[in-house]
Design a protein around this motif. Structure first.
Motif, PDB file in Angstrom:
ATOM      1  N   SER A 246     -35.981  77.418  20.931  1.00 58.69           N
ATOM      2  CA  SER A 246     -34.727  78.174  21.034  1.00 58.69           C
ATOM      3  C   SER A 246     -33.499  77.310  20.808  1.00 58.69           C
ATOM      4  O   SER A 246     -32.373  77.801  20.924  1.00 58.69           O
ATOM      5  CB  SER A 246     -34.631  78.848  22.417  1.00 58.69           C
ATOM      6  OG  SER A 246     -35.677  79.780  22.607  1.00 58.69           O
ATOM      7  N   SER A 247     -33.688  76.029  20.497  1.00 60.34           N
ATOM      8  CA  SER A 247     -32.555  75.123  20.299  1.00 60.34           C
ATOM      9  C   SER A 247     -31.904  75.373  18.947  1.00 60.34           C
ATOM     10  O   SER A 247     -32.515  75.138  17.897  1.00 60.34           O
ATOM     11  CB  SER A 247     -33.019  73.668  20.395  1.00 60.34           C
ATOM     12  OG  SER A 247     -31.987  72.800  19.968  1.00 60.34           O
ATOM     13  N   ALA A 248     -30.643  75.808  18.952  1.00 62.65           N
ATOM     14  CA  ALA A 248     -29.911  76.035  17.705  1.00 62.65           C
ATOM     15  C   ALA A 248     -29.651  74.727  16.976  1.00 62.65           C
ATOM     16  O   ALA A 248     -29.678  74.674  15.739  1.00 62.65           O
ATOM     17  CB  ALA A 248     -28.595  76.749  17.999  1.00 62.65           C
TER      18      ALA A 248
ATOM     19  N   PHE B 196     -31.545  71.948  17.063  1.00 61.29           N
ATOM     20  CA  PHE B 196     -32.786  71.531  16.405  1.00 61.29           C
ATOM     21  C   PHE B 196     -33.064  72.371  15.170  1.00 61.29           C
ATOM     22  O   PHE B 196     -33.451  71.842  14.118  1.00 61.29           O
ATOM     23  CB  PHE B 196     -33.976  71.631  17.360  1.00 61.29           C
ATOM     24  CG  PHE B 196     -35.282  71.281  16.682  1.00 61.29           C
ATOM     25  CD1 PHE B 196     -35.603  69.967  16.412  1.00 61.29           C
ATOM     26  CD2 PHE B 196     -36.166  72.282  16.275  1.00 61.29           C
ATOM     27  CE1 PHE B 196     -36.782  69.643  15.752  1.00 61.29           C
ATOM     28  CE2 PHE B 196     -37.340  71.965  15.619  1.00 61.29           C
ATOM     29  CZ  PHE B 196     -37.656  70.641  15.363  1.00 61.29           C
ATOM     30  N   ARG B 197     -32.879  73.676  15.271  1.00 60.38           N
ATOM     31  CA  ARG B 197     -33.129  74.549  14.128  1.00 60.38           C
ATOM     32  C   ARG B 197     -32.266  74.133  12.939  1.00 60.38           C
ATOM     33  O   ARG B 197     -32.745  74.096  11.798  1.00 60.38           O
ATOM     34  CB  ARG B 197     -32.854  76.005  14.524  1.00 60.38           C
ATOM     35  CG  ARG B 197     -33.072  77.036  13.430  1.00 60.38           C
ATOM     36  CD  ARG B 197     -34.538  77.302  13.174  1.00 60.38           C
ATOM     37  NE  ARG B 197     -35.274  77.744  14.332  1.00 60.38           N
ATOM     38  CZ  ARG B 197     -35.352  79.015  14.761  1.00 60.38           C
ATOM     39  NH1 ARG B 197     -34.734  79.967  14.089  1.00 60.38           N
ATOM     40  NH2 ARG B 197     -36.066  79.320  15.825  1.00 60.38           N
ATOM     41  N   ARG B 198     -31.013  73.793  13.198  1.00 62.20           N
ATOM     42  CA  ARG B 198     -30.112  73.416  12.101  1.00 62.20           C
ATOM     43  C   ARG B 198     -30.593  72.148  11.410  1.00 62.20           C
ATOM     44  O   ARG B 198     -30.687  72.087  10.175  1.00 62.20           O
ATOM     45  CB  ARG B 198     -28.695  73.230  12.635  1.00 62.20           C
ATOM     46  CG  ARG B 198     -27.666  72.946  11.545  1.00 62.20           C
ATOM     47  CD  ARG B 198     -26.249  72.938  12.079  1.00 62.20           C
ATOM     48  NE  ARG B 198     -25.960  71.793  12.928  1.00 62.20           N
ATOM     49  CZ  ARG B 198     -25.775  71.850  14.232  1.00 62.20           C
ATOM     50  NH1 ARG B 198     -25.874  73.017  14.871  1.00 62.20           N
ATOM     51  NH2 ARG B 198     -25.518  70.763  14.942  1.00 62.20           N
ATOM     52  N   TYR B 199     -30.928  71.140  12.186  1.00 66.09           N
ATOM     53  CA  TYR B 199     -31.414  69.887  11.591  1.00 66.09           C
ATOM     54  C   TYR B 199     -32.773  70.085  10.917  1.00 66.09           C
ATOM     55  O   TYR B 199     -33.037  69.521   9.842  1.00 66.09           O
ATOM     56  CB  TYR B 199     -31.522  68.804  12.665  1.00 66.09           C
ATOM     57  CG  TYR B 199     -30.226  68.089  12.953  1.00 66.09           C
ATOM     58  CD1 TYR B 199     -29.834  66.985  12.194  1.00 66.09           C
ATOM     59  CD2 TYR B 199     -29.386  68.499  13.983  1.00 66.09           C
ATOM     60  CE1 TYR B 199     -28.645  66.316  12.461  1.00 66.09           C
ATOM     61  CE2 TYR B 199     -28.201  67.843  14.253  1.00 66.09           C
ATOM     62  CZ  TYR B 199     -27.831  66.742  13.489  1.00 66.09           C
ATOM     63  OH  TYR B 199     -26.655  66.091  13.758  1.00 66.09           O
ATOM     64  N   ALA B 200     -33.649  70.875  11.548  1.00 67.49           N
ATOM     65  CA  ALA B 200     -34.986  71.085  10.989  1.00 67.49           C
ATOM     66  C   ALA B 200     -34.904  71.780   9.634  1.00 67.49           C
ATOM     67  O   ALA B 200     -35.578  71.380   8.675  1.00 67.49           O
ATOM     68  CB  ALA B 200     -35.838  71.892  11.959  1.00 67.49           C
ATOM     69  N   LEU B 201     -34.089  72.800   9.533  1.00 67.40           N
ATOM     70  CA  LEU B 201     -33.999  73.531   8.265  1.00 67.40           C
ATOM     71  C   LEU B 201     -33.340  72.684   7.187  1.00 67.40           C
ATOM     72  O   LEU B 201     -33.681  72.822   6.000  1.00 67.40           O
ATOM     73  CB  LEU B 201     -33.250  74.846   8.470  1.00 67.40           C
ATOM     74  CG  LEU B 201     -33.921  75.856   9.411  1.00 67.40           C
ATOM     75  CD1 LEU B 201     -33.180  77.186   9.398  1.00 67.40           C
ATOM     76  CD2 LEU B 201     -35.390  76.066   9.063  1.00 67.40           C
ATOM     77  N   ARG B 202     -32.428  71.814   7.575  1.00 66.85           N
ATOM     78  CA  ARG B 202     -31.851  70.890   6.586  1.00 66.85           C
ATOM     79  C   ARG B 202     -32.940  69.975   6.047  1.00 66.85           C
ATOM     80  O   ARG B 202     -33.015  69.709   4.836  1.00 66.85           O
ATOM     81  CB  ARG B 202     -30.725  70.068   7.215  1.00 66.85           C
ATOM     82  CG  ARG B 202     -30.004  69.168   6.199  1.00 66.85           C
ATOM     83  CD  ARG B 202     -28.910  68.345   6.853  1.00 66.85           C
ATOM     84  NE  ARG B 202     -29.435  67.230   7.648  1.00 66.85           N
ATOM     85  CZ  ARG B 202     -28.664  66.313   8.236  1.00 66.85           C
ATOM     86  NH1 ARG B 202     -27.339  66.391   8.161  1.00 66.85           N
ATOM     87  NH2 ARG B 202     -29.225  65.337   8.932  1.00 66.85           N
ATOM     88  N   MET B 203     -33.821  69.506   6.932  1.00 71.72           N
ATOM     89  CA  MET B 203     -34.908  68.632   6.501  1.00 71.72           C
ATOM     90  C   MET B 203     -35.893  69.393   5.620  1.00 71.72           C
ATOM     91  O   MET B 203     -36.360  68.884   4.593  1.00 71.72           O
ATOM     92  CB  MET B 203     -35.636  68.072   7.729  1.00 71.72           C
ATOM     93  CG  MET B 203     -36.701  67.045   7.387  1.00 71.72           C
ATOM     94  SD  MET B 203     -35.974  65.540   6.735  1.00 71.72           S
ATOM     95  CE  MET B 203     -37.269  64.999   5.645  1.00 71.72           C
ATOM     96  N   VAL B 204     -36.216  70.616   5.985  1.00 71.97           N
ATOM     97  CA  VAL B 204     -37.131  71.428   5.196  1.00 71.97           C
ATOM     98  C   VAL B 204     -36.583  71.634   3.783  1.00 71.97           C
ATOM     99  O   VAL B 204     -37.310  71.496   2.786  1.00 71.97           O
ATOM    100  CB  VAL B 204     -37.376  72.787   5.885  1.00 71.97           C
ATOM    101  CG1 VAL B 204     -38.143  73.732   4.967  1.00 71.97           C
ATOM    102  CG2 VAL B 204     -38.130  72.598   7.196  1.00 71.97           C
ATOM    103  N   ARG B 205     -35.306  71.949   3.691  1.00 69.77           N
ATOM    104  CA  ARG B 205     -34.702  72.164   2.371  1.00 69.77           C
ATOM    105  C   ARG B 205     -34.750  70.877   1.541  1.00 69.77           C
ATOM    106  O   ARG B 205     -35.055  70.916   0.340  1.00 69.77           O
ATOM    107  CB  ARG B 205     -33.257  72.656   2.522  1.00 69.77           C
ATOM    108  CG  ARG B 205     -32.567  72.965   1.193  1.00 69.77           C
ATOM    109  CD  ARG B 205     -31.215  73.608   1.407  1.00 69.77           C
ATOM    110  NE  ARG B 205     -31.346  74.904   2.049  1.00 69.77           N
ATOM    111  CZ  ARG B 205     -31.606  76.031   1.401  1.00 69.77           C
ATOM    112  NH1 ARG B 205     -31.773  76.008   0.072  1.00 69.77           N
ATOM    113  NH2 ARG B 205     -31.699  77.175   2.051  1.00 69.77           N
TER     114      ARG B 205
END
Length: 696
Positions: free
Chosen positions: A132-134, A136-145
């Motif tokens: 639920s960490s916003a 973490f989600r932001r950094y994770a999706l940047r890494m995925v992209r």
């Protein structure tokens, strides 16, 4: 290339995509970043010797790819992917979000999970992030992209592997941010807080809520939380974890729409945090991790039950064994090694039941870190070792049985309904007996059928049940009215239904249905239970059928049902233990206790006779046999679990493992395996057209 079936969001129009290897996939997690680059050439040479076709790469590599915030170093991974491609090894490339880098943990410690006592997880473990960490989600999706844009067109890339075992160590979080997400989930599910109060029965212990904002995450309390709240928190947790997968998938789909996407489930033993029957609809191929547990008295049964569950989630179609072990694991206190030949038996058990390959954790056994004694395909002892020889032998075996790749397991005549949420409910509720486990009776009945050569399809509730002659509903406390109606209609058209104790007794919110047990099933079964009388751990009660009941008994009124067995001792002497009622052309039976092994045999044998079931092939006890069919033919998979002597199977065709022809009785060596490509005339009588592969 073989085609696997997509279970993406467009369920009405499933697509196909190329498999990650010609024939069966073989390989595992490859973590070259743990080793100096001078070792990589040896890795590739030994992979080729072993017949490796597939490598899962990058699972824990975030911190080595993004050295600091926004500063990327791709060089080493570029060279690894190039090296694998040059040597014909396909890559399941992981989004490395399972392992947040230390610089991120330091800069944003609030991304970590919080336990029920309010203590935040420190860096240094595994899967420390909160779903639920916003931040973490932001950094994770940047890494995925970044990973997708870098490698989306690389020729080695065959499959995206999102994160890793999502919900393992980070299954439940109690942070303040998670609490807000929990309240939002409740607001979306329920129209009003009074609806929640009614659903959960919050008047008990004075837990009435005046606003959704008063409903906090169920942190530690000295007494039990409301069971309805706990059940919904489990549902929220599964949805939150799945939501993270879907967010990563959306980025990958945008950047690389041509590459299939999956994540590895953990379907083994008791269900965990995820409702995988729902998750299965969101992946392009269902993938699973499976590890044996040393305290399981029937480990082979767990292998087959797990594989049949995964196949049921995959709609009867192909799936992939993403992880299992070549030998011992590292997390069980005493970690038993696998015996000679067990690697092949365990791996083939999954393939026999629908997996399109066998992958392991991991390629090279680590020398450092928390899993340094977890076995690998290449152990500490190196290539001159029993494990590596068995790995190479199994790689060669997979090449010999490659014609069976792309086939599907023949639809069974026996179906079993099993739901992950049953385990959540039993954990949330202080019921009559803590000895009751979600998988106990289902696994026991599954084992009793499959050891007799009778195939069983394990399906989530709500799956189509047409064509099944026997339908088992052993432990379904949350069975809804729709499930009851489906079972009743199946019985009317000729199926024989068996319902187990503690089924249909609660509504979807975990509230007990009044009027007598088994709740929603009372009318269909023609019985009524007024009281549960649980048994002590080693207590047993005899029946007139020659077997004993364990764990659970009930004060049961038979109504218009026939009594097939009753207790002969104790306070329930003369009370029914097993009943049957005729419905239309079929029957509906109720099992009010957990039979011992003799009782399981008797119950299952009665259904084999009642429905006229036949084994997959005539076989001796000790053999596990499954049939896969497709355009390339019919293939009989046989595994001899008897380590002391050969067992005989009746078949006609060519054993692809040994190269031997068989026509009639065919002996399989002690602890051995066979994959028989059947002659058409020998398999025609038993062959059934493969079930249409659709998402469940």
């Amino acid at each position: 290339m073989n085609d696997l079936v997509s279970h993406s969001a467009d369920l009405d129009a499933p697509t196909t995509f190329p498999a990650i290897a010609d024939g069966f996939a073989f390989g595992g997690d490859y973590n070259p970043e743990q080793w100096p680059e001078s070792v990589w050439a040896e890795d590739i040479e030994l992979m080729r010797r072993a017949g490796v076709t597939t490598a899962t790469v990058g699972v824990f590599s975030w911190g080595l790819l993004e050295r600091s915030d926004g500063v990327f170093d791709w060089g080493w991974l570029d060279r690894v992917l190039d090296l694998l491609h040059e040597n014909g090894i396909g890559v399941a490339l992981a989004t490395p979000t399972a392992a947040p880098p230390m610089w991120l943990m330091k800069a944003h410690p609030d991304i970590a999970t919080v336990d029920e006592n309010g203590v935040r997880t420190a860096s240094g473990g595994r899967l420390a992030w909160s779903p639920s960490s916003a931040v973490f989600r932001r950094y994770a999706l940047r890494m995925v992209r970044a990973v997708a844009e870098r490698y989306g067109s690389h020729p080695a890339l065959k499959l995206w592997h999102v994160s890793n075992e999502i919900g393992n160590e980070n299954a439940i979080c109690y942070s303040d941010e998670t609490g807000v997400a929990w309240q939002s989930w409740l607001a979306e599910k329920y129209s009003d807080v009074d609806v929640i109060n009614d659903a959960w029965g919050t008047a008990f212990w004075g837990h009435h809520f005046g606003a959704i904002e008063e409903i906090h995450s169920p942190r530690f309390a000295r007494t039990n939380h409301n069971p309805g709240l706990l059940l919904d928190y489990s549902r929220f947790t599964s949805d939150a974890l799945l939501g993270h997968y879907i967010a990563e998938r959306a980025v990958l789909r945008e950047v690389t729409p041509h590459v299939p996407i999956t994540t590895n489930f953990m379907v083994m033993g008791e269900p965990g945090a995820a409702d995988y029957s729902r998750w299965a609809r969101e992946v392009d191929i269902v993938a699973n991790d499976h590890y044996l547990r040393r305290d399981d008295p029937y480990p082979n049964s767990d292998l087959s039950f797990s594989a049949d569950r995964v196949r049921g989630m995959a709609g009867g179609g192909p799936w992939l064994l993403m992880e299992h072990s070549t030998g011992a694991v590292n997390w069980q206190g005493i970690n038993l090694a696998k015996t000679p030949g067990q690697l092949a038996r365990n791996s083939l058990a999954h393939i026999a039941r629908g997996s399109e390959g066998a992958l392991y954790f991991q390629w090279r056994q680590s020398t450092a870190g928390a899993e340094q004694y977890h076995s690998g395909m290449l152990p500490h002892a190196g290539a001159e070792s029993r494990i590596f020889r068995e790995v190479a032998d199994f790689g060669a075996l997979l090449k010999r049985i490659a014609p069976a790749a792309g086939t599907v397991v023949v639809k069974a005549r026996v179906a079993m309904l099993f739901d992950d949420q049953t385990a959540w409910l039993l954990r949330a509720t202080r019921g009559p007996s803590d000895a009751l486990r979600a998988v106990d009776l289902p696994k026991a009945l599954h084992r009793a059928f499959t050891t007799r050569g009778i195939a069983v399809d394990v399906l989530p509730s709500g799956a189509p049940l047409q064509g099944y002659d026997v339908i088992l509903a052993p432990t379904l406390p949350l069975a809804d009215a729709t499930t009851v109606t489906i079972l009743e209609r199946a019985a009317e058209r000729g199926a024989h239904v068996l319902v187990g104790f503690h089924s249909g007794v609660m509504n979807p919110h975990g509230r007990v249905l009044t009027g007598g047990y088994p709740g929603r099933f009372r009318d269909m079964l023609g019985i009524r239970v007024t009281e549960v009388l649980p048994l002590l751990r080693k207590e047993r009660v005899a029946t007139n059928a020659g077997w004993h009941g364990e764990i659970w008994t009930e004060d049961l009124e038979a109504g218009d049902a026939e009594v097939l067995a009753h207790y002969t001792e104790g306070v329930l002497a003369g009370v029914p233990a097993l009943t049957r009622r005729r419905i239309g052309s079929g029957t509906a039976s109720y099992l009010a206790t957990r039979p011992d092994e003799r009782g399981l045999t008797a119950v299952v044998d009665s259904y084999i006779k009642l429905a006229g079931l036949s084994p997959v092939a005539p076989l001796e006890e000790g053999l596990e046999v499954t049939r896969r069919t497709g355009e390339s033919g019919s293939f009989l998979f046989a595994i001899n679990h008897d380590l002391d002597r050969p067992r005989v199977l009746s078949a006609a065709g060519l054993d692809l493992v040994s190269g031997r022809e068989c026509d009639g009785d065919f002996a399989i060596a002690a602890g051995g395996v066979a994959v028989i490509r059947e002659r058409l005339e020998s398999s025609k009588a038993n062959s059934i057209a493969p079930a249409k592969v659709t998402a469940v």
